[in-house]
Design a protein around this motif. Sequence first.
Motif, PDB file in Angstrom:
ATOM      1  N   ASP A  67      21.521 -30.380  18.720  1.00 39.57           N
ATOM      2  CA  ASP A  67      20.725 -29.256  18.907  1.00 39.57           C
ATOM      3  C   ASP A  67      20.412 -28.727  17.195  1.00 39.57           C
ATOM      4  O   ASP A  67      19.403 -27.906  16.906  1.00 39.57           O
ATOM      5  CB  ASP A  67      21.254 -27.924  19.303  1.00 39.57           C
TER       6      ASP A  67
ATOM      7  N   SER B 225      16.875 -27.846  12.951  1.00 39.83           N
ATOM      8  CA  SER B 225      16.575 -26.634  13.199  1.00 39.83           C
ATOM      9  C   SER B 225      16.938 -25.425  12.024  1.00 39.83           C
ATOM     10  O   SER B 225      16.133 -24.409  12.422  1.00 39.83           O
ATOM     11  CB  SER B 225      18.121 -26.283  14.007  1.00 39.83           C
TER      12      SER B 225
ATOM     13  N   LEU C  31      20.627 -21.386  19.561  1.00 37.84           N
ATOM     14  CA  LEU C  31      20.430 -22.739  19.113  1.00 37.84           C
ATOM     15  C   LEU C  31      20.831 -23.626  20.102  1.00 37.84           C
ATOM     16  O   LEU C  31      22.334 -23.952  20.436  1.00 37.84           O
ATOM     17  CB  LEU C  31      21.060 -22.898  17.835  1.00 37.84           C
TER      18      LEU C  31
END
Length: 252
Positions: free
Chosen positions: A96, A100, A174
């Motif tokens: 993830d 990001s 997130l």
Amino acid sequence: MQTVMVKRILITAMIAVLTAGHSYSANHLDVGNPGRADVVIEREGYALGYSKKHHQAKWVQYRLTGKQVLSAEKVARTNDFRPDPQLPATISDMRDYSKSGYDKGHLAPAEDMRYSAKTESESFYMSNMSPQSQSFNRGIWKRLEWQVRRFAYEEGSIVVVTGPIFPASGGRKLGEMSVASKFYKVVYSEGTRPKMIGFIVPHDAMGDDIKRFVCTVGKVEEETGLKFFTKLPRDVQRDLKTRSSPSEWGLR
């Protein structure tokens, strides 16, 4: 004779399996477990309390000495970020972070763990990470981590607890990980004149003046719902948790 030898080998193998990945020699929790965690893991360099809901630790706690800070055995930083073998969910967490805009923010800093190859390496488990904006992680948070190492050098030995603080409702995500609105640190010096200090730092904080984020350890307990250093005598806790004196810690 052979039967006895085989039994010894089997027993040794069983012990190796049962103790693999666990080392409790540092006694990081001997002054108290902060609580409110689904899983508690103790390692050579730190202990952590993991939250399944937030996909990260609610606290990490560790002892840090001046000798460790100055250790000649310091190893190079590896940046070996990897899933925690005891927490399978951290495999997805690692993915993830890709593109990001968030850093994998250490809770137990790699720089604090560089007194051995094992402690440095284990500081890069994803369970020790919390999503942090790049400006925060590389700015005010890095400054506070440096100051804590200075505390350890000046005091000789300290206990540090660090973690995220999440908003009561809403908040960013997130992947499965909650993004903290603030981060905290509390420090306890066990010296001849015991003392404590707390810090609560908003995730959007800028600059390098950490003194403006000083607070009592009691205030951090209020914001987090955790209880720190509970194995200390209650009168000592009451006294130290209600006082915060930056000058007492050399902060001007």
